[in-house]
Write a protein that holds these residues in place. Structure first.
Motif, mmCIF file in Angstrom:
data_model
loop_
_atom_site.group_PDB
_atom_site.id
_atom_site.type_symbol
_atom_site.label_atom_id
_atom_site.label_comp_id
_atom_site.label_asym_id
_atom_site.label_seq_id
_atom_site.Cartn_x
_atom_site.Cartn_y
_atom_site.Cartn_z
ATOM 1 N N THR A 119 0.811 -1.222 0.000
ATOM 2 C CA THR A 119 0.000 0.000 0.000
ATOM 3 C C THR A 119 0.842 1.270 0.000
ATOM 4 O O THR A 119 0.310 2.361 0.202
ATOM 5 C CB THR A 119 -0.929 0.018 1.232
ATOM 6 N N HIS A 120 2.147 1.130 -0.219
ATOM 7 C CA HIS A 120 2.997 2.324 -0.240
ATOM 8 C C HIS A 120 2.617 3.187 -1.449
ATOM 9 O O HIS A 120 2.428 2.679 -2.551
ATOM 10 C CB HIS A 120 4.474 1.924 -0.313
ATOM 11 N N PRO A 121 2.541 4.501 -1.280
ATOM 12 C CA PRO A 121 2.042 5.359 -2.361
ATOM 13 C C PRO A 121 2.968 5.572 -3.548
ATOM 14 O O PRO A 121 2.514 5.962 -4.623
ATOM 15 C CB PRO A 121 1.786 6.694 -1.643
ATOM 16 N N ARG A 122 4.295 5.299 -3.388
ATOM 17 C CA ARG A 122 5.201 5.635 -4.488
ATOM 18 C C ARG A 122 6.263 4.574 -4.816
ATOM 19 O O ARG A 122 7.033 4.762 -5.748
ATOM 20 C CB ARG A 122 5.917 6.959 -4.192
ATOM 21 N N ILE A 123 6.348 3.507 -4.087
ATOM 22 C CA ILE A 123 7.431 2.537 -4.320
ATOM 23 C C ILE A 123 7.384 2.004 -5.760
ATOM 24 O O ILE A 123 6.351 1.568 -6.241
ATOM 25 C CB ILE A 123 7.370 1.366 -3.313
ATOM 26 N N GLN A 124 8.529 2.073 -6.453
ATOM 27 C CA GLN A 124 8.599 1.642 -7.845
ATOM 28 C C GLN A 124 9.605 0.517 -8.077
ATOM 29 O O GLN A 124 9.418 -0.321 -8.956
ATOM 30 C CB GLN A 124 8.971 2.829 -8.745
ATOM 31 N N THR A 125 10.673 0.504 -7.290
ATOM 32 C CA THR A 125 11.751 -0.457 -7.506
ATOM 33 C C THR A 125 12.153 -1.105 -6.191
ATOM 34 O O THR A 125 12.351 -0.412 -5.191
ATOM 35 C CB THR A 125 12.986 0.235 -8.123
ATOM 36 N N ILE A 126 12.282 -2.432 -6.211
ATOM 37 C CA ILE A 126 12.751 -3.135 -5.020
ATOM 38 C C ILE A 126 13.677 -4.270 -5.437
ATOM 39 O O ILE A 126 13.409 -5.006 -6.381
ATOM 40 C CB ILE A 126 11.572 -3.672 -4.173
ATOM 41 N N ASP A 127 14.790 -4.385 -4.731
ATOM 42 C CA ASP A 127 15.775 -5.438 -4.980
ATOM 43 C C ASP A 127 16.013 -6.183 -3.677
ATOM 44 O O ASP A 127 16.560 -5.626 -2.727
ATOM 45 C CB ASP A 127 17.083 -4.816 -5.483
ATOM 46 N N ILE A 128 15.563 -7.441 -3.642
ATOM 47 C CA ILE A 128 15.829 -8.273 -2.464
ATOM 48 C C ILE A 128 16.564 -9.541 -2.899
ATOM 49 O O ILE A 128 16.427 -10.594 -2.275
ATOM 50 C CB ILE A 128 14.553 -8.625 -1.688
ATOM 51 N N SER A 129 17.338 -9.428 -3.956
ATOM 52 C CA SER A 129 18.064 -10.585 -4.486
ATOM 53 C C SER A 129 19.100 -11.097 -3.491
ATOM 54 O O SER A 129 19.542 -10.381 -2.593
ATOM 55 C CB SER A 129 18.740 -10.216 -5.803
ATOM 56 N N ARG A 130 19.470 -12.364 -3.673
ATOM 57 C CA ARG A 130 20.478 -13.025 -2.850
ATOM 58 C C ARG A 130 20.095 -13.081 -1.367
ATOM 59 O O ARG A 130 20.933 -12.941 -0.485
ATOM 60 C CB ARG A 130 21.839 -12.357 -3.025
ATOM 61 N N ASN A 131 18.819 -13.250 -1.119
ATOM 62 C CA ASN A 131 18.312 -13.491 0.228
ATOM 63 C C ASN A 131 17.496 -14.786 0.184
ATOM 64 O O ASN A 131 16.709 -15.000 -0.738
ATOM 65 C CB ASN A 131 17.418 -12.340 0.690
ATOM 66 N N ARG A 132 17.654 -15.632 1.181
ATOM 67 C CA ARG A 132 17.008 -16.950 1.177
ATOM 68 C C ARG A 132 15.579 -16.852 1.719
ATOM 69 O O ARG A 132 15.271 -17.309 2.826
ATOM 70 C CB ARG A 132 17.837 -17.935 1.991
ATOM 71 N N ILE A 133 14.698 -16.260 0.905
ATOM 72 C CA ILE A 133 13.309 -16.107 1.356
ATOM 73 C C ILE A 133 12.440 -17.295 0.943
ATOM 74 O O ILE A 133 11.293 -17.407 1.375
ATOM 75 C CB ILE A 133 12.690 -14.794 0.836
ATOM 76 N N LYS A 134 12.962 -18.165 0.093
ATOM 77 C CA LYS A 134 12.332 -19.437 -0.269
ATOM 78 C C LYS A 134 10.903 -19.258 -0.814
ATOM 79 O O LYS A 134 10.500 -18.159 -1.186
ATOM 80 C CB LYS A 134 12.377 -20.390 0.920
ATOM 81 N N ASP A 135 10.151 -20.342 -0.832
ATOM 82 C CA ASP A 135 8.824 -20.301 -1.459
ATOM 83 C C ASP A 135 7.826 -19.451 -0.669
ATOM 84 O O ASP A 135 6.937 -18.829 -1.254
ATOM 85 C CB ASP A 135 8.265 -21.722 -1.603
ATOM 86 N N LYS A 136 7.961 -19.427 0.639
ATOM 87 C CA LYS A 136 7.059 -18.603 1.439
ATOM 88 C C LYS A 136 7.237 -17.127 1.083
ATOM 89 O O LYS A 136 6.255 -16.391 0.929
ATOM 90 C CB LYS A 136 7.328 -18.827 2.932
ATOM 91 N N GLY A 137 8.477 -16.708 0.937
ATOM 92 C CA GLY A 137 8.744 -15.334 0.530
ATOM 93 C C GLY A 137 8.301 -15.073 -0.900
ATOM 94 O O GLY A 137 7.817 -13.987 -1.234
ATOM 95 N N ALA A 138 8.476 -16.092 -1.775
ATOM 96 C CA ALA A 138 8.044 -15.959 -3.165
ATOM 97 C C ALA A 138 6.528 -15.778 -3.244
ATOM 98 O O ALA A 138 6.020 -14.989 -4.055
ATOM 99 C CB ALA A 138 8.469 -17.183 -3.969
ATOM 100 N N HIS A 139 5.800 -16.494 -2.390
ATOM 101 C CA HIS A 139 4.339 -16.350 -2.353
ATOM 102 C C HIS A 139 3.959 -14.931 -1.928
ATOM 103 O O HIS A 139 3.036 -14.320 -2.502
ATOM 104 C CB HIS A 139 3.733 -17.369 -1.386
ATOM 105 N N ALA A 140 4.665 -14.395 -0.935
ATOM 106 C CA ALA A 140 4.397 -13.018 -0.497
ATOM 107 C C ALA A 140 4.703 -12.037 -1.618
ATOM 108 O O ALA A 140 3.990 -11.039 -1.804
ATOM 109 C CB ALA A 140 5.240 -12.695 0.739
#
Length: 251
Positions: A119-140
């Motif tokens: 719900t952030h009003p302006r976020i356009q780019t996010i990089d969370i690469s090389r973090n072990r968020i696995k399938d649960k994080g992928a679902h989010a």
């Protein structure tokens, strides 16, 4: 010195990346940034900080209403640091770009982060690469992509997700405003609006192409897989073809 001090409140960019600043240096930075109301860009990649100091820093950042970019990549802030950042992001209405590559984030904090950014009003780019968020994080991430109306560029390369997890993210593009998505776990796949999925192969392979009839954002998907991941990519394409009305062509 007096002249320099007078100009400091107008400072818009701080980049102290690739310096051995450590927690002590970031504590000092946290005390200083509060006096920089015009600051828009902050980059502190690879400075050797941990959650100890980063929590203090993020609290200070909430006093910078003009902040647009935060890059804290390659620092071991862990879930505690990511949770602290998540709490701060909600108070940064002009934030457009958030880079958190390789910060030891897990699915626990990734889920909270994606939920907050939806719900952030302006976020356009996010990089969370090389973090072990696995399938649960992928679902989010899938849920975030389908619900956030401002997001345009996402990098989730090497998040230790399965083909099924990546498939869920690809499917979310049908309802997403995202224009570019990097999922490098599968050989630097790059999804974009014009050429929805492409990748630089490790060796010459053959070419797959799938086309979606009714997707307004993605007209076609091209994949050039390396031989090492070809079977995984084939499985993903077959599932897309069977479950999501994609047309699958091989040559």
């Amino acid at each position: 010195m007096t002249s320099t001090s007078a100009k400091l409140p107008q400072l818009e960019t701080i980049d102290i990346s690739n310096n051995s600043v450590g927690d002590e240096g970031v504590h000092a930075l946290a005390a200083s940034v509060e006096k920089l109301p015009c600051l828009k860009h902050l980059s502190i990649q690879s400075v050797g900080i941990t959650s100890t100091s980063v929590c203090t820093l993020f609290q200070s950042l909430t006093k910078l209403p003009q902040l647009e970019t935060i890059d804290i990549s390659n620092n071991s802030i862990g879930d505690e640091g990511v949770h602290a950042l998540t709490a701060s992001v909600e108070k940064l209405p002009h934030l457009k770009c958030l880079s958190m590559r390789s910060v030891r984030m897990t699915s626990t904090s990734a889920c909270t982060l994606f939920q907050s950014l939806t719900t952030h009003p302006r976020i356009q780019t996010i990089d969370i690469s090389r973090n072990r968020i696995k399938d649960k994080g992928a679902h989010a991430c899938s849920k975030f992509l389908s619900e956030c109306t401002t997001i345009r560029h996402v990098d989730i390369s090497d998040i230790d997700a399965s083909v099924s997890g990546i498939l869920g993210i690809l499917k979310s593009l049908n309802q997403s405003f995202c224009e570019e998505l990097h999922v490098g776990q599968h050989d630097e796949l790059c999804i974009s609006r014009q050429l929805a999925l492409r990748h630089r192969p490790l060796c010459e392979g053959y070419h797959h192409r799938i086309c979606r009839q009714y997707n307004p954002l993605v007209d076609e998907v091209c994949i050039i897989p390396s031989f090492s991941t070809d079977r995984n990519i084939r499985d993903l394409l077959v599932q897309l073809s069977g479950e999501n009305n994609w047309h699958f062509h091989t040559w």
